[in-house]
Structures are given as C-alpha cells and as structure tokens.
Design a protein around this motif. Sequence first.
Motif, PDB file in Angstrom:
ATOM      1  N   GLY A 181      54.312  69.922  44.294  1.00 42.99           N
ATOM      2  CA  GLY A 181      55.126  69.916  45.501  1.00 42.99           C
ATOM      3  C   GLY A 181      54.344  70.435  46.690  1.00 42.99           C
ATOM      4  O   GLY A 181      53.114  70.544  46.661  1.00 42.99           O
ATOM      5  N   VAL A 182      55.063  70.812  47.735  1.00 42.59           N
ATOM      6  CA  VAL A 182      54.418  71.206  48.980  1.00 42.59           C
ATOM      7  C   VAL A 182      53.579  72.472  48.806  1.00 42.59           C
ATOM      8  O   VAL A 182      52.552  72.645  49.470  1.00 42.59           O
ATOM      9  CB  VAL A 182      55.475  71.379  50.098  1.00 42.59           C
ATOM     10  CG1 VAL A 182      56.394  72.565  49.816  1.00 42.59           C
ATOM     11  CG2 VAL A 182      54.807  71.540  51.461  1.00 42.59           C
ATOM     12  N   PHE A 183      53.967  73.355  47.890  1.00 40.03           N
ATOM     13  CA  PHE A 183      53.177  74.576  47.670  1.00 40.03           C
ATOM     14  C   PHE A 183      51.798  74.244  47.120  1.00 40.03           C
ATOM     15  O   PHE A 183      50.791  74.782  47.561  1.00 40.03           O
ATOM     16  CB  PHE A 183      53.911  75.516  46.707  1.00 40.03           C
ATOM     17  CG  PHE A 183      55.153  76.115  47.280  1.00 40.03           C
ATOM     18  CD1 PHE A 183      55.085  77.091  48.258  1.00 40.03           C
ATOM     19  CD2 PHE A 183      56.396  75.692  46.854  1.00 40.03           C
ATOM     20  CE1 PHE A 183      56.227  77.644  48.791  1.00 40.03           C
ATOM     21  CE2 PHE A 183      57.547  76.234  47.382  1.00 40.03           C
ATOM     22  CZ  PHE A 183      57.468  77.211  48.359  1.00 40.03           C
ATOM     23  N   GLY A 184      51.750  73.374  46.125  1.00 43.15           N
ATOM     24  CA  GLY A 184      50.465  72.982  45.565  1.00 43.15           C
ATOM     25  C   GLY A 184      49.633  72.181  46.549  1.00 43.15           C
ATOM     26  O   GLY A 184      48.407  72.344  46.618  1.00 43.15           O
ATOM     27  N   LEU A 185      50.283  71.306  47.322  1.00 43.92           N
ATOM     28  CA  LEU A 185      49.551  70.463  48.277  1.00 43.92           C
ATOM     29  C   LEU A 185      49.000  71.270  49.446  1.00 43.92           C
ATOM     30  O   LEU A 185      48.126  70.796  50.167  1.00 43.92           O
ATOM     31  CB  LEU A 185      50.474  69.351  48.790  1.00 43.92           C
ATOM     32  CG  LEU A 185      51.005  68.378  47.721  1.00 43.92           C
ATOM     33  CD1 LEU A 185      51.889  67.318  48.355  1.00 43.92           C
ATOM     34  CD2 LEU A 185      49.863  67.725  46.957  1.00 43.92           C
TER      35      LEU A 185
END
Length: 594
Positions: A122-126
Amino acid sequence: MALCVLAAGWKSEGLSEKDGSSGFIGGLLGIIVDHALRPESAEEARLVQQRVNKIGVRCEIACCNWPEGKPKIGHLQEAAREMRYQIFQEVCVEKQIGVLLVAHHADDQAELFVLRLSRNSGVFGLAGMAFVLEIFPAHSSHCWDGYSKQGIMLVRPMLEFSKDDMYKICQDSQQIWVEDPTNRNLLFTRNRIRMSLNALSSSSFCSEIKRIITACRSTRMFIESICCKMLNVSVSIKDEGYCIVDVEKLDPSNVDDLYLSKFLVMILQFVSQRQRPIRGRAVRLLLEYIRSIPCKTSLTAAGCYLCAAPQSRGAKVIICCSPEALLPSKKFFYYKDDEQRPSWLCLMDQIMRDMISHSDDLAMDASSVPFLHAKSPDAVLREAMELKLISESTYTSIRSLQMEEHKNFSSTKEADRVFDSRYHAKVSSSLNIRLCAGQSCHFMCRFLVTWKPYNKKYVISSDLNEFNLRSKGEFCQLCVAPIRIRCMVDADWLYLAKLFKSDEHQVKNSIPGMEDNEVMELGCYSFMKSSAQAALQKLKSIPAPARRTLPVLVSSRDLPLCIPSIEFSSCQCLLVAAEFRPRVPLGGGYSSYL
C-alpha cells in the motif's frame, strides 16, 4: 566511495580536524562489509579500505560469518542485507557511534517502489525508504547505557542523488570505485528491475517516479501524525509490559482502514518489540477483530495476544506479547552508576526534538493529502495519473513492470517460506539467561532486570564481568550464586499460593522438589510468606495473558526466587528490580522527518 568523499569534505570544512597521530579526519569511521560470498571479495575489501584511508577516513573491514552455511542464490541478497545491518549495529554499539550514514540513492528508491508494487504494498510501502529513521540493536554487550534508551540514527543523505550523480562525484574527485558483479546477475529481482528501469530512464520518467514516491511519503507522514494522536487518546501502557486499548474512545467503526491498520501496527510492533512490518492477512485479522465491539474473543497475531480486558465487557482490549514470539537476549550489557552520558547523545536528543517540531510545522490538511482512500497499489497509480504526478506513458510502463515481477514473486512464495524459517526462526520462551549479583540484563529486549547487592557488608570487585562477593559475615548461598531468568509460567503463581498457605513444617511437602537444605537457603519463612501474599495480591491486577512475559529469577531447581514485577522475593538480601524499558518506542521510532 561517493558517500566517503562527501562526508570527508563535509567534516573537513566544518569543525573537525585531522588526528595528528593518524592523519584521519575526526568523527568519521568507514565500515566495509566483506560478505565472503565471492573468492575475490576479501581483496576488493582491502583495496577499497586503502582508497578510503587515502581520503582521510579511518576504515575498518568486517567479514561475515555464516554459521548455518552461505545462503542459497535465490535469497542471497536478502540474507546479505540482514547480515550487513547486523554488523553495522554491532560496530556502532562497540564504537559508541550514534549516527550511521548509508549511501542509498534515488535509483535504489525507484527499484524499491517497483518491487513493492509487485508485492501489492500500500501507500506506506510505496513511500520507500525514509531519509532518517531509528534502528534498535537486538543485543548489546557494552558497558554503556546509551542504546538502552535510544537507537542508532540511520541517515540516508544521498536519497535524492541518482546513480549517475554517484559516478560524477567519484570522477570529479578522481576516486576509483569497485563494481560488484553480483549486481548484474538477472537471477535477482532487484537486478531485473534495475535493468528494466535503465531502459526507461528518460529524465521525465525519473522525475515522475520521484514525484509519486514523494507524494506517498507525504501521505505516510500525515497518517503517522494522525495515528500518534489516536495513540495518545485511546492507548495506555502498563509497567508490566502490555497495552490497553479503549475501543470505545477509538471508535474503530468510524476510522478508515488506512489509519486503523497503521494504528494497530504501531501498537503491535511496540508490544512485540519487532521492527519488521506487519502485512497482509495479519492486518486484515486485526481490523476485523478491533471492529467487533464488544470484543468477546481472543486473537494471536504478529507475536501478540489480544483479548478483552477484565471487567470491561469488551469495551477495552488488552494487547500483550506472546511468550513464544519473544526473541532471546544472547548477551548481557552492564551499567556503571558513575558513567556519564556521552555528550553527543544530548546533541542527538536536540536534533530529534528539532525535527519533530519541524514535522509538526509541516502538518497538512487531509484535503491536500493524496492516496488517503486508495485501497490498492493500482489505485495509487491511477490517482497519481489523475493528479498529473505521472503521465499515461509512465503509468503504462510502471504497470508493465509491476505485472512482470508479480508473476515472478508468486512463483517463489514457497521458497520464501523456507527462507523465513531458516533465518527468522521463532525462539522458545523457555530460554534461560544467567545473571550474577551486580549485573543488569535487558531481558527479551523488554525488561531491564538489575540485581544490586543490598547489605552494606558486601564488597564488590571493580570488574563486573568477574563479579565477586567477599563477606564480612555469614550469608546465604542465594546472595552469591548466579541465578537464571526466564518468563513466568502458570506453575509460578501456583507456587506462590502454596507458599502463602504453608507453614514452616509444611513447606517441604507442599512444594514438590524442594529439599531441606534448599529451604534453609531461601531465607526467612515469615518474610517469604508475607512477600508471597503481597505478590499474589498484585498479581490479581495483572491479566493472566500479560503475566506470561514477566521476568522470573529462578533457582537451579527452577523454583521462583524473585519476581520483581510483582515484588516477590524469597530473601531480604535479594534486591532485584525489573523496569519495563522497551527499545522500539510506541510508534516505531522516528520513521520519517522530511
């Protein structure tokens, strides 16, 4: 090499001076890790060391030891990274170094972005790698208190530089570098992604990748700030090492998945003291559980045990560590009462306060934050295109890379499970650790257990590693013999109950395994009984699941001698304290400043 060139120039132009005896710039140490995975690696390491020394940076070589054998080719890079950072941490602790500079660059960030897309992050990993974060060494063996309270600050000062920038820095400085041939092996995922990105590396493509990563980082920073406010409102931390979440104050049904999942991950990483992220199925289970108000069941996830708090009727949830998930503290670290805190630690504290203040000043309104409602990596890409962060052609290229690597990832899941079991095996909580009087131990990275002599007649030798007690009178063997520490088990509070109910003549028969000579060594019966009574009373206030991670000091027969968290002691001279002092703070440390 580029990082060493810039760091040497930065320190030389600042206040640092060269050491007159060595000729090296003060305040810098270069660390070269020889992974010992190629025949020529040792010679390359010595060559790089010589070049770094000529720049004016003192440099050391650390060679990897592979006790279980060298990793297989499919997981070589991941295993090498694990080993490399373990060595970095050990060197930093040994040398009392508080800041670790690494040379990750923009191309690394772009590779990681595509890699995580293929893993459905999700946005955290990206958001990729943070410019600044804290890492917390799992073990320490130095006579220094710094890392019990604070981690190592890992800084990536070159994260906005491209690989071409690195080459130019070295060329302009007339520095020769070494290329690792492993980086061209297409068996490795990162190398395949790197080659594909190189084929697409127009200036517009690179800048668009940077823009979407920066937007993801801003989103992550915003969500983290919101979650910290949620923690302050609804979470309480107990001295016995567990948390209570007030579910009614949290109102999880009205909290978006993105916020709530990060909130729960922050708590579970703190309770379990794990730095590794929690993903996928575990997060979905946690979301379902916390929203099932009132909570009437229990759940084990990510090394933690969740259940309803007693007398809360499911309105509050206890989150405690699962004993089976605790990691061992393989080494002791000792404290000296008269040891002064290094001056640079005070400077680090100030830097952190300034950066937190700076982050607060950058607080954004939710309406201006992208990707808050993106439920998948595909949704992130589509929204990025709608916001004109990336063009349609860049979107198409990234999606193509994502799908290609996703196929490769799906075919290697079984191998990944084998790798995880080999390098990240769980450790049984039955592990015992020896402790001698005068020593302190960070038990399971959670409790600082300290055993200090109580009687003034004791004379302590100056060498804590060779601790000796010389008595001026007669003392029980308990006061001088090494004892072991383990986690609390159900039999321990049954032992306390039997001890409280027994009189002097019943102790031997009521407590199995205890012999007459051991009873005499355990001290005064009346003191033991009163101590057991007080401990049982305090034990009632601690939920049963949370009791199982409390440190217990035991005799050679595995009988409790002291349970400091509930103030039980079998001898007045046995003065032991256990302070809940987790290394990874609630919220996981300073994950991103800028």
